[in-house]
Motif scaffolding. Structure first.
Motif, PDB file in Angstrom:
ATOM      1  N   ILE A 164       0.817  -1.210   0.000  1.00 56.72           N
ATOM      2  CA  ILE A 164       0.000   0.000   0.000  1.00 56.72           C
ATOM      3  C   ILE A 164       0.850   1.260   0.000  1.00 56.72           C
ATOM      4  O   ILE A 164       0.358   2.367  -0.271  1.00 56.72           O
ATOM      5  CB  ILE A 164      -0.974  -0.003   1.201  1.00 56.72           C
ATOM      6  N   THR A 165       2.161   1.142   0.296  1.00 55.88           N
ATOM      7  CA  THR A 165       3.025   2.325   0.268  1.00 55.88           C
ATOM      8  C   THR A 165       3.159   2.892  -1.144  1.00 55.88           C
ATOM      9  O   THR A 165       3.605   4.039  -1.312  1.00 55.88           O
ATOM     10  CB  THR A 165       4.428   2.004   0.826  1.00 55.88           C
ATOM     11  N   LYS A 166       2.784   2.105  -2.144  1.00 61.63           N
ATOM     12  CA  LYS A 166       2.785   2.623  -3.513  1.00 61.63           C
ATOM     13  C   LYS A 166       1.626   3.585  -3.749  1.00 61.63           C
ATOM     14  O   LYS A 166       1.537   4.214  -4.803  1.00 61.63           O
ATOM     15  CB  LYS A 166       2.731   1.465  -4.508  1.00 61.63           C
ATOM     16  N   GLY A 167       0.715   3.658  -2.769  1.00 60.88           N
ATOM     17  CA  GLY A 167      -0.315   4.682  -2.806  1.00 60.88           C
ATOM     18  C   GLY A 167      -1.562   4.369  -3.583  1.00 60.88           C
ATOM     19  O   GLY A 167      -2.358   5.269  -3.865  1.00 60.88           O
ATOM     20  N   LYS A 168      -1.791   3.097  -3.923  1.00 58.20           N
ATOM     21  CA  LYS A 168      -3.011   2.772  -4.666  1.00 58.20           C
ATOM     22  C   LYS A 168      -3.426   1.328  -4.417  1.00 58.20           C
ATOM     23  O   LYS A 168      -2.609   0.472  -4.057  1.00 58.20           O
ATOM     24  CB  LYS A 168      -2.820   3.012  -6.155  1.00 58.20           C
ATOM     25  N   ILE A 169      -4.712   1.072  -4.624  1.00 59.56           N
ATOM     26  CA  ILE A 169      -5.247  -0.279  -4.508  1.00 59.56           C
ATOM     27  C   ILE A 169      -6.515  -0.352  -5.354  1.00 59.56           C
ATOM     28  O   ILE A 169      -7.266   0.632  -5.464  1.00 59.56           O
ATOM     29  CB  ILE A 169      -5.540  -0.658  -3.034  1.00 59.56           C
ATOM     30  N   SER A 170      -6.750  -1.489  -5.966  1.00 62.02           N
ATOM     31  CA  SER A 170      -7.905  -1.656  -6.849  1.00 62.02           C
ATOM     32  C   SER A 170      -8.955  -2.541  -6.202  1.00 62.02           C
ATOM     33  O   SER A 170      -8.669  -3.341  -5.303  1.00 62.02           O
ATOM     34  CB  SER A 170      -7.479  -2.268  -8.190  1.00 62.02           C
ATOM     35  N   LEU A 171     -10.184  -2.391  -6.672  1.00 61.37           N
ATOM     36  CA  LEU A 171     -11.296  -3.209  -6.212  1.00 61.37           C
ATOM     37  C   LEU A 171     -12.209  -3.484  -7.391  1.00 61.37           C
ATOM     38  O   LEU A 171     -12.598  -2.569  -8.121  1.00 61.37           O
ATOM     39  CB  LEU A 171     -12.085  -2.478  -5.115  1.00 61.37           C
ATOM     40  N   ARG A 172     -12.549  -4.747  -7.571  1.00 63.43           N
ATOM     41  CA  ARG A 172     -13.524  -5.131  -8.590  1.00 63.43           C
ATOM     42  C   ARG A 172     -14.631  -5.935  -7.918  1.00 63.43           C
ATOM     43  O   ARG A 172     -14.351  -6.852  -7.138  1.00 63.43           O
ATOM     44  CB  ARG A 172     -12.887  -5.987  -9.690  1.00 63.43           C
ATOM     45  N   SER A 173     -15.882  -5.586  -8.206  1.00 61.27           N
ATOM     46  CA  SER A 173     -17.023  -6.285  -7.617  1.00 61.27           C
ATOM     47  C   SER A 173     -17.997  -6.707  -8.705  1.00 61.27           C
ATOM     48  O   SER A 173     -18.377  -5.892  -9.558  1.00 61.27           O
ATOM     49  CB  SER A 173     -17.755  -5.399  -6.598  1.00 61.27           C
ATOM     50  N   LEU A 174     -18.369  -7.982  -8.669  1.00 64.48           N
ATOM     51  CA  LEU A 174     -19.425  -8.513  -9.527  1.00 64.48           C
ATOM     52  C   LEU A 174     -20.674  -8.618  -8.675  1.00 64.48           C
ATOM     53  O   LEU A 174     -20.648  -9.219  -7.602  1.00 64.48           O
ATOM     54  CB  LEU A 174     -19.036  -9.879 -10.087  1.00 64.48           C
ATOM     55  N   ILE A 175     -21.766  -8.046  -9.150  1.00 64.23           N
ATOM     56  CA  ILE A 175     -22.957  -7.879  -8.320  1.00 64.23           C
ATOM     57  C   ILE A 175     -24.177  -8.447  -9.043  1.00 64.23           C
ATOM     58  O   ILE A 175     -24.397  -8.146 -10.220  1.00 64.23           O
ATOM     59  CB  ILE A 175     -23.197  -6.381  -8.023  1.00 64.23           C
ATOM     60  N   ASP A 176     -24.956  -9.259  -8.344  1.00 63.59           N
ATOM     61  CA  ASP A 176     -26.243  -9.667  -8.893  1.00 63.59           C
ATOM     62  C   ASP A 176     -27.285  -9.646  -7.785  1.00 63.59           C
ATOM     63  O   ASP A 176     -27.078  -9.056  -6.725  1.00 63.59           O
ATOM     64  CB  ASP A 176     -26.163 -11.013  -9.618  1.00 63.59           C
ATOM     65  N   GLY A 177     -28.417 -10.291  -8.031  1.00 60.32           N
ATOM     66  CA  GLY A 177     -29.507 -10.219  -7.076  1.00 60.32           C
ATOM     67  C   GLY A 177     -29.209 -10.815  -5.725  1.00 60.32           C
ATOM     68  O   GLY A 177     -29.800 -10.427  -4.721  1.00 60.32           O
ATOM     69  N   SER A 178     -28.266 -11.771  -5.660  1.00 55.28           N
ATOM     70  CA  SER A 178     -27.978 -12.384  -4.367  1.00 55.28           C
ATOM     71  C   SER A 178     -26.498 -12.677  -4.145  1.00 55.28           C
ATOM     72  O   SER A 178     -26.132 -13.222  -3.117  1.00 55.28           O
ATOM     73  CB  SER A 178     -28.759 -13.705  -4.227  1.00 55.28           C
ATOM     74  N   VAL A 179     -25.651 -12.297  -5.076  1.00 54.98           N
ATOM     75  CA  VAL A 179     -24.218 -12.568  -4.948  1.00 54.98           C
ATOM     76  C   VAL A 179     -23.425 -11.279  -5.112  1.00 54.98           C
ATOM     77  O   VAL A 179     -23.669 -10.507  -6.035  1.00 54.98           O
ATOM     78  CB  VAL A 179     -23.747 -13.605  -5.990  1.00 54.98           C
ATOM     79  N   VAL A 180     -22.487 -11.051  -4.198  1.00 50.92           N
ATOM     80  CA  VAL A 180     -21.511  -9.970  -4.340  1.00 50.92           C
ATOM     81  C   VAL A 180     -20.136 -10.609  -4.225  1.00 50.92           C
ATOM     82  O   VAL A 180     -19.753 -11.102  -3.164  1.00 50.92           O
ATOM     83  CB  VAL A 180     -21.696  -8.887  -3.260  1.00 50.92           C
ATOM     84  N   GLU A 181     -19.410 -10.606  -5.319  1.00 61.19           N
ATOM     85  CA  GLU A 181     -18.078 -11.228  -5.346  1.00 61.19           C
ATOM     86  C   GLU A 181     -17.044 -10.142  -5.627  1.00 61.19           C
ATOM     87  O   GLU A 181     -17.103  -9.472  -6.659  1.00 61.19           O
ATOM     88  CB  GLU A 181     -18.013 -12.315  -6.418  1.00 61.19           C
ATOM     89  N   SER A 182     -16.102  -9.972  -4.705  1.00 60.33           N
ATOM     90  CA  SER A 182     -15.172  -8.853  -4.787  1.00 60.33           C
ATOM     91  C   SER A 182     -13.730  -9.333  -4.813  1.00 60.33           C
ATOM     92  O   SER A 182     -13.368 -10.296  -4.137  1.00 60.33           O
ATOM     93  CB  SER A 182     -15.380  -7.899  -3.603  1.00 60.33           C
ATOM     94  N   PHE A 183     -12.914  -8.594  -5.584  1.00 59.20           N
ATOM     95  CA  PHE A 183     -11.505  -8.933  -5.787  1.00 59.20           C
ATOM     96  C   PHE A 183     -10.659  -7.718  -5.427  1.00 59.20           C
ATOM     97  O   PHE A 183     -10.736  -6.685  -6.089  1.00 59.20           O
ATOM     98  CB  PHE A 183     -11.257  -9.339  -7.240  1.00 59.20           C
ATOM     99  N   GLY A 184      -9.857  -7.848  -4.385  1.00 57.43           N
ATOM    100  CA  GLY A 184      -9.002  -6.754  -3.953  1.00 57.43           C
ATOM    101  C   GLY A 184      -7.611  -6.863  -4.521  1.00 57.43           C
ATOM    102  O   GLY A 184      -7.048  -7.963  -4.599  1.00 57.43           O
ATOM    103  N   ALA A 185      -7.046  -5.728  -4.951  1.00 59.06           N
ATOM    104  CA  ALA A 185      -5.668  -5.666  -5.475  1.00 59.06           C
ATOM    105  C   ALA A 185      -5.455  -6.664  -6.603  1.00 59.06           C
ATOM    106  O   ALA A 185      -4.510  -7.451  -6.589  1.00 59.06           O
ATOM    107  CB  ALA A 185      -4.656  -5.882  -4.352  1.00 59.06           C
ATOM    108  N   GLY A 186      -6.361  -6.657  -7.568  1.00 57.51           N
ATOM    109  CA  GLY A 186      -6.211  -7.530  -8.729  1.00 57.51           C
ATOM    110  C   GLY A 186      -6.477  -8.989  -8.438  1.00 57.51           C
ATOM    111  O   GLY A 186      -6.032  -9.864  -9.188  1.00 57.51           O
ATOM    112  N   GLY A 187      -7.199  -9.270  -7.369  1.00 60.33           N
ATOM    113  CA  GLY A 187      -7.543 -10.654  -7.047  1.00 60.33           C
ATOM    114  C   GLY A 187      -6.655 -11.284  -6.000  1.00 60.33           C
ATOM    115  O   GLY A 187      -6.762 -12.483  -5.740  1.00 60.33           O
ATOM    116  N   ARG A 188      -5.778 -10.511  -5.370  1.00 62.24           N
ATOM    117  CA  ARG A 188      -4.929 -11.087  -4.318  1.00 62.24           C
ATOM    118  C   ARG A 188      -5.758 -11.528  -3.116  1.00 62.24           C
ATOM    119  O   ARG A 188      -5.369 -12.433  -2.388  1.00 62.24           O
ATOM    120  CB  ARG A 188      -3.850 -10.080  -3.903  1.00 62.24           C
TER     121      ARG A 188
END
Length: 361
Positions: free
Chosen positions: A290-314
């Protein structure tokens, strides 16, 4: 190969391994299959729980063959691995590159290092990594409602794909009433963290318990850097919302430590006005600098599922949620920051996906 049930007594079935062959190999969808009369090809022998004996995976030998004919199998004298695990399900065994990991290896490629993956009942067994010191947070594929995964090799992009079940946590009656729960949205974000001053210290008692840390230092507790992230499937007045967030801590190894730890949480406790639902908070530590000053988040969302991937899926977290207000066009998306430090959203891209086309042919 697939698992079937074979009647053992009038009321008891045990699991066996069967085989089927495509009726028409020229059909690109392989829609018709033939089951030979020689099934089953593998039956559980002594010492095996025959009610928990399922979901095999084939593996290609580097010498150039799958199996002699797939019909005749002999149990090896010594197993690849043995432990009192209870359920041992969906095993995978595939090669990995020893130096670097930019691309995956096809199972036909010789390698002196492999991954053994399986799904176990909770708490049955713990594996020790090659370097335990580098796995202080006990890394997992997914920290949420993710179960019975299988892998396959993608020869086009030269990568291994893993997919699994999103464990159901509501009642059967409610599941049927909800109907199809296909993806509604795909959201990709990048957060910039201009300053890491004022990062709060990590309680040593919680240094290896991300889930408890997420409960104690949750989204409503102001921090130094974070919590910041997304509210998804949110109702107009935020009565319902599912929260995915990051929070930064100073490591608890010693008082002078400068190492930073990033926590990722998926909190569904406010996801529904319904009170009789299973709504656990899931969390994991993110292996990122995190000292590089950035972080990513991707979330797939539907009616009953929320699937999230932090820092490119780490770190991956899958949650099942059941909003009553925030459904369809009434569902909203918010970005938030409840920390003292400023957070900049440098990228936010969201796609709404068309309804799934179900091919009933």
């Amino acid at each position: 190969m697939y698992t079937g049930d074979k009647q053992k007594t009038q009321d008891l079935y045990h699991e066996v391994q069967n085989i089927a062959f495509p009726k028409n190999k020229s059909d690109p969808l392989l829609r018709e299959w033939v089951k030979p009369g020689s099934n089953p090809i593998i039956v559980p022998e002594g010492g095996i729980n025959d009610t928990k004996f399922r979901d095999p995976t084939t593996a290609w030998h580097a010498e150039g063959h799958w199996s002699r004919d797939f019909k005749r199998w002999t149990r090896v004298r010594k197993p690849l691995h043995s432990a009192a695990t209870g359920m041992w399900e969906c095993p995978d065994f595939y090669p990995v590159a020893v130096d670097g990991w930019q691309y995956g290896l096809d199972t036909s490629v010789p390698s002196n290092k492999h991954v053994l993956k399986n799904s176990l009942e909770v708490g049955r067994e713990r594996y020790v990594p090659d370097d335990p010191a580098s796995d202080e947070h006990h890394l997992r594929y997914d920290y949420g409602n993710f179960y019975a995964s299988k892998t396959f090799y993608d020869p086009v992009k030269r990568r291994w794909i893993l997919w699994g079940w999103a464990n159901e946590s509501d009642t059967d009656t409610d599941d049927v009433a909800k109907g199809w729960a296909g993806i509604q949205a795909d959201v990709e974000m990048s957060f910039e963290v201009p300053s890491l001053e004022g990062v709060e210290a990590l309680d040593p008692a919680l240094a290896n318990d991300a889930q408890k840390l997420c409960s104690v230092r949750g989204v409503d507790v102001e921090g130094g850097v974070g919590p910041f992230g997304l509210w998804v499937l949110a109702s107009s007045k935020l009565e319902e919302r599912t929260t995915i967030f990051f929070r930064v801590f100073k490591a608890a190894h010693n008082i002078n430590s400068t190492k930073l730890v990033v926590l990722m949480c998926s909190d569904p406790t406010m996801s529904s006005l319904s009170q009789n639902l299973y709504k656990p908070t899931f969390a994991g530590f993110v292996d990122t600098d995190i000292t590089k000053g950035k972080i990513s988040l991707r979330s797939l969302i539907d009616g009953s599922v929320v699937e999230s991937f932090g820092a490119g899926g780490r770190t991956c977290i899958l949650s099942r949620v059941y909003p009553t207000l925030a459904r369809g066009d009434e569902a909203r998306l918010h970005v938030f920051n409840n920390g003292k430090a400023d957070i900049k959203v440098s990228q936010l891209i969201a796609w709404a996906m068309k309804p799934a086309f179900m091919n009933g042919a």
